[in-house]
Design an enzyme around this catalytic site. Sequence first.
Site, PDB file in Angstrom:
ATOM      1  N   SER A 203       0.868  -1.187   0.000  1.00  0.00           N
ATOM      2  CA  SER A 203       0.000   0.000   0.000  1.00  0.00           C
ATOM      3  C   SER A 203       0.900   1.231   0.000  1.00  0.00           C
ATOM      4  O   SER A 203       2.089   1.131   0.350  1.00  0.00           O
ATOM      5  CB  SER A 203      -0.844  -0.013   1.277  1.00  0.00           C
ATOM      6  OG  SER A 203      -1.514   1.227   1.459  1.00  0.00           O
TER       7      SER A 203
ATOM      8  N   TYR B  55      -2.344  -1.312  10.353  1.00  0.00           N
ATOM      9  CA  TYR B  55      -2.275  -1.410   8.882  1.00  0.00           C
ATOM     10  C   TYR B  55      -0.923  -0.890   8.376  1.00  0.00           C
ATOM     11  O   TYR B  55      -0.264  -1.530   7.559  1.00  0.00           O
ATOM     12  CB  TYR B  55      -3.430  -0.602   8.288  1.00  0.00           C
ATOM     13  CG  TYR B  55      -3.654  -0.803   6.809  1.00  0.00           C
ATOM     14  CD1 TYR B  55      -4.438  -1.850   6.322  1.00  0.00           C
ATOM     15  CD2 TYR B  55      -3.097   0.075   5.881  1.00  0.00           C
ATOM     16  CE1 TYR B  55      -4.655  -2.018   4.955  1.00  0.00           C
ATOM     17  CE2 TYR B  55      -3.308  -0.091   4.523  1.00  0.00           C
ATOM     18  CZ  TYR B  55      -4.099  -1.134   4.060  1.00  0.00           C
ATOM     19  OH  TYR B  55      -4.313  -1.294   2.710  1.00  0.00           O
TER      20      TYR B  55
END
Length: 260
Positions: A142, A155
Site C-alpha cells: 500500500s 495497517y
Amino acid sequence: MLNGKHAVITGSTSGIGLAMARELASNGANVVLNGFGDAQAIEKERVNIELEFDVKARYINADLSQAGATRDFIHAAAEALGGIDILINNAGIQHTDLIEDFPIERWDAIIALNLSAVFHGTAAALPYMKKQGWGRIINIASAHGLVASANKSAYVAAKHGVVGLTKVTALENAGNGVTCNAICPGWVRTALVEKQIQALAEKQGIDIEAAARELLSEKQPSLQFVTPQQLAGAAVFLASEAADQMTGTTLTLDGGWTAR
Ligand code: NAD
C-alpha cells in the site's frame, strides 16, 4: 502471455484480488481464487473465469489469518492446479483508531492477515518455485507501506512489514528465477475503502460522493481513484519477462500520494 502458468491470488473474491485473478486468467493463467463471501456468487465468478478465458479456475476457502491454514491453502492450491508459478499475496483488512483505543484483537487480526499470511504463503510457495527455477511473488502492500497516516497503526505497521519482507524474499532468491515485488496502491474504491468513505460521511454529515472527494483530496493529488484494473495490469507486468530483473522493489500506483 501467461499461458499455462498457475497463479494463486489470496483474497480474490472481491476488489483488487478478483480483478487480478481475472486479468491473469485473460492472459492465459490458471487461477486459484480464495476469500470470503457468498458461496453462490463466488461459484459464479469461478465459472465465468473458466468460460470467458478458457483456463482452469478453482476456489479454495481458507482463513488466512491462521498460519497453518495459510500453509495448507498453498499446498492445496498447488495440488489443484498441478503447480504454482505466481503467488499474489493480496488478502487484507483495515481498522482505524488511535493507538491507545485500538482494540487488541483488531491489531492481532490485521497483523495476522496483512503481514503474517504473506510470510506463511511465501514460505509454503517458495519450494515449488525454486524447484522449477521460476516464480513470481507479488505482495499487495500500500502507499501505507511507504508512508503513514494517523489512526492506522496496525495497517501501516503491517504494510511497512510487507515491504521489508518483499526485500528479504528478493535477496534470498536473487538469481534463482524467483522474483518478489510489492505493489503499493493509493486509494482504490473497493469494499475496504467504501467503509472509510461511509465513516467520513457520517462524521462530517456529508453525502457519500462528497466524502469520497474529501478522502481523495487529503492524500491523492490526482483526485482520482486507482482502479483494480490498473493494479491488475501492474501484476501482469510483474509476472512478465520484462520484469525478470525487477526484484525486491515497490511499484507504486497512487496518483501522486507518496510524491509529496
Ligand atoms: P476487499 O475488502 O475488496 O478484498 C479483500 C479480500 O480479502 C476479500 O476477498 C476478502 O474476502 C478477503 N479476506 C478478508 N479476510 C480474509 C481472511 N481472513 N482469509 C482470506 N481472505 C480474506 O479489499 P481490497 O481493497 O481489494 O484489498 C485488497 C488488498 O489491497 C489488501 O491487502 C489491501 O490492504 C490492499 N490495498 C487496498 C487499497 C484500497 O484503497 N482499497 C489501497 C492499498 C492497498
